[in-house]
Motif scaffolding. Structure first.
Motif, short mmCIF file in Angstrom:
data_model
loop_
_atom_site.label_atom_id
_atom_site.label_comp_id
_atom_site.label_asym_id
_atom_site.label_seq_id
_atom_site.Cartn_x
_atom_site.Cartn_y
_atom_site.Cartn_z
N THR A 414 -3.69 5.75 -0.43
CA THR A 414 -4.49 4.70 0.21
C THR A 414 -3.66 3.90 1.21
O THR A 414 -4.12 3.62 2.33
N SER A 415 -2.45 3.51 0.82
CA SER A 415 -1.64 2.69 1.72
C SER A 415 -0.94 3.52 2.78
O SER A 415 -0.91 3.15 3.96
N ALA A 433 -6.16 -4.85 4.51
CA ALA A 433 -6.76 -4.99 3.18
C ALA A 433 -6.27 -3.89 2.24
O ALA A 433 -6.01 -4.15 1.06
N LEU A 434 -6.14 -2.67 2.74
CA LEU A 434 -5.65 -1.58 1.90
C LEU A 434 -4.20 -1.82 1.47
O LEU A 434 -3.84 -1.59 0.31
N ASP A 437 -4.14 -4.79 -1.09
CA ASP A 437 -4.69 -4.37 -2.37
C ASP A 437 -3.71 -3.46 -3.12
O ASP A 437 -3.55 -3.59 -4.34
N HIS A 440 -0.94 -5.69 -4.62
CA HIS A 440 -1.38 -6.44 -5.80
C HIS A 440 -1.50 -5.53 -7.02
O HIS A 440 -1.06 -5.90 -8.13
N LYS A 441 -2.09 -4.36 -6.84
CA LYS A 441 -2.25 -3.45 -7.98
C LYS A 441 -0.91 -3.00 -8.54
O LYS A 441 -0.72 -2.95 -9.76
#
Length: 592
Positions: A414-415, A433-434, A437, A440-441
């Motif tokens: 994703t990143s 945003a990716l 997120d 944070h995860k």
């Protein structure tokens, strides 16, 4: 200056340009056409006299004397002709693979092109038979053998392929490639590419050659047999120091008892014990070795399941034996699944290296992103299957590390991939945003788990170094896009009014601020509007014939006066007589 390398000029270019899709091979085919045009012109092989073309044409009449005495470029011309036919065949095969089936016309063209490529490569082998450089000569012969194997595999339409010829050509090619790589004549990337392309075909047509050692011994047998038959390529290799040696089958360690986490189990079936020992003894160097190892674990799993299904119910200590067999079955499944994870992790690493070397072409990046997504989904599925095994889901520490492994692959995709694609497409807020997120995860999971006292899964899948590299990747991603995302957010907040002046129109005012600098509002592209009458077309047609209220209402226009004067007076009496004397026809429609 080093010797010319035909394999680097053909397959090496494919590797360097990352040719994977049909469009990639289309561009490669066009480049080959341009190269051939220049080479044919340079070698004076073009014939403009179309009336006497057959008499003056030189390409089909090239001989080894021309190659030896005139120019070595003749060999390059013939080589690129064969490569062009192979490239066209690859285009059609990739299109058929994407479509799901091969059309009848495509199958015919593939067969024709591969046959022509084989004939051209045979001509190349004859043309360069007196080549003084043994490395160049061997590579020409390897190319000839690969072209012949390609034709026998995909071009010749037969239900039963000639496995003997295919396996012989590929085995000799593999032996030559390995020795050329050892002598630093060709790069390891080219050898890996050709191994990945043809190794499955060789295993399919070889006799009982499944493991890497069995395949190596099969290649050695074919080399020895070809040396006895007087094969030119093998003779050149042997004269320059090639010594084929078989690999002795290693006696595996005895696995009468296995220790797995907090469980201990005994292996009663000798076949299962042998398969476990063989799988443990496989040396992994690439994806094919993982496949060999996985095959051994799958065979051991089938044997163990068959033993459990056919177990005698009257056997003493039935409960203990069943528990022992179930522990052994879970152990074999665990290793089989982790072998699949390690294989896909290896492929993930290869794809990630290719991803970092890609340019800014969106089509190529999308194709590679889909491949990475497929591998990541497979990895997550295998890891989830491992987490559901008995003996695993009760182990909290092992479960935490498996969850982090799943998260690692997901966030890398994703990143690293999606975030870069959104940024490349100009959608900076989504890209940021990716990255945020993912950060944070990952931080939440690491805080929840804490520090690793001992990593229980293979280091190739999870390690502290890999987690640190992922954190650096995420931070680098959001740092590269945060300013652009802030600017995009500022533009969306302000918006653009319908009648906002453009940047060019504001130059004279001297009131230009940074927020006015927008790529979409630089030049005045909007049309200038002015009020028009409700019926402009009718108004324009009648303009010259109309009078207005402010003029003399009693006056008549000159045009009307002239028109009335020019019309002669009519005799009304005669017209009435003519109309009354005319007879009416049938039903009053036709006059007489």
């Amino acid at each position: 200056m080093g010797a010319y390398s035909p394999l680097l000029a053909t397959y090496g270019v494919r590797v360097d340009q990352l040719l994977e899709t049909a469009q990639d091979f289309v561009r490669y085919h066009e480049k080959l056409n341009k190269k051939l045009q220049k080479l044919r012109h340079k070698c004076q092989l073009t014939t403009r006299d179309t009336k006497k073309y057959q008499a003056k044409e030189r390409y089909s009449k090239l001989t080894s004397e021309d190659y030896d005495e005139n120019s070595k470029l003749y060999g390059v011309v013939v080589l690129l002709h064969a490569e062009r036919d192979l490239a066209l065949a690859e285009i059609l095969k990739l299109r058929a693979r994407q479509r799901g089936k091969l059309k009848k016309s495509e199958r015919k063209v593939i067969g024709t092109r591969l046959k022509r490529a084989m004939q051209t490569s045979e001509k190349l082998a004859v043309l360069t038979k007196n080549e003084p450089q043994w490395t160049t000569r061997v590579q020409y012969l390897v190319y000839d053998k690969l072209a012949r194997a390609e034709y026998l595999t995909h071009g010749k339409q037969q239900r039963h392929k000639d496995s003997k010829k295919i396996s012989k050509e590929l085995a000799l090619s593999f032996a030559a490639l390995k020795y050329l790589e050892k002598n630093s004549v060709i790069t390891d990337s080219v050898v890996e590419f050709l191994h990945a392309k043809y190794e499955y075909t060789l295993k399919q047509h070889a006799d009982r050659a499944f493991s890497s050692s069995e395949l190596h011994n099969f290649v050695v047998e074919k080399v020895e047999q070809a040396h006895q038959d007087g094969d030119e390529m093998v003779k050149l290799l042997v004269e320059n120091g090639f010594k084929p040696q078989k690999q002795a089958s290693e006696a595996g360690t005895s696995f009468k008892e296995i220790q797995w986490r907090a469980f201990t189990a005994k292996v009663y079936d000798p076949q299962v014990e042998e398969l476990i020992a063989e799988s443990k003894s496989v040396t992994v160097k690439g994806a094919s070795d993982y496949d060999t190892k996985l095959l051994k674990w799958q065979q051991a799993l089938e044997k163990q399941e068959l033993r459990i299904a056919s177990q005698d119910e009257d056997e003493e200590d039935e409960a203990d034996n069943q528990e022992n067999d179930q522990i052994l079955l879970a152990y074999i499944r665990y290793n089989a699944l982790f072998t699949s994870v390690l294989r896909d992790n290896y492929l993930f690493g290869q794809l990630w290296q290719q991803w970092t070397k890609l340019g800014t072409a969106m089509a190529t990046r999308l194709t590679k992103c889909k491949e990475i997504e497929r591998i990541v989904k497979n990895l997550q599925k295998y890891l989830q299957d491992i987490m559901e095994l008995p003996g695993v889901y009760q182990d909290d520490e092992l479960m935490e590390q498996l969850e982090i492994s799943k998260l690692y692959f997901q966030l890398s995709y994703t990143s690293g991939c999606l975030g870069g694609l959104y940024q490349l497409k100009g959608r900076y807020l989504e890209s940021l945003a990716l990255h945020v997120d993912a950060h944070h995860k990952l931080e939440e999971k690491l805080t929840e788990v804490g520090e690793f006292r001992d990593i229980l899964i293979p280091l190739e899948v999870l390690s502290n170094k890999k987690i640190e590299s992922l954190q650096q990747l995420i931070k680098a991603g959001w740092k590269s896009v945060v300013s652009l995302a802030e600017y995009e957010k500022h533009l969306k907040a302000q918006g653009q009014t319908p009648f906002q002046s453009t940047l060019i129109e504001k130059l004279d005012t001297g009131r230009i601020t940074p927020s006015d600098i927008k790529l979409s509002n630089i030049f005045p592209l909007r049309p200038k509007l002015s009020p028009v009458p409700s019926k402009p077309t009718l108004f324009d047609l009648a303009f010259n014939y109309m009078d207005y209220a402010n003029e003399d209402s009693g006056s008549v226009s000159s045009w009307t006066t002239q028109k009335s004067e020019s019309v002669p007076p009519s005799n009304n009496g005669d017209d009435n007589n003519n109309s009354t004397s005319r007879k009416r026809g049938f039903l009053g429609l036709f006059g007489r």
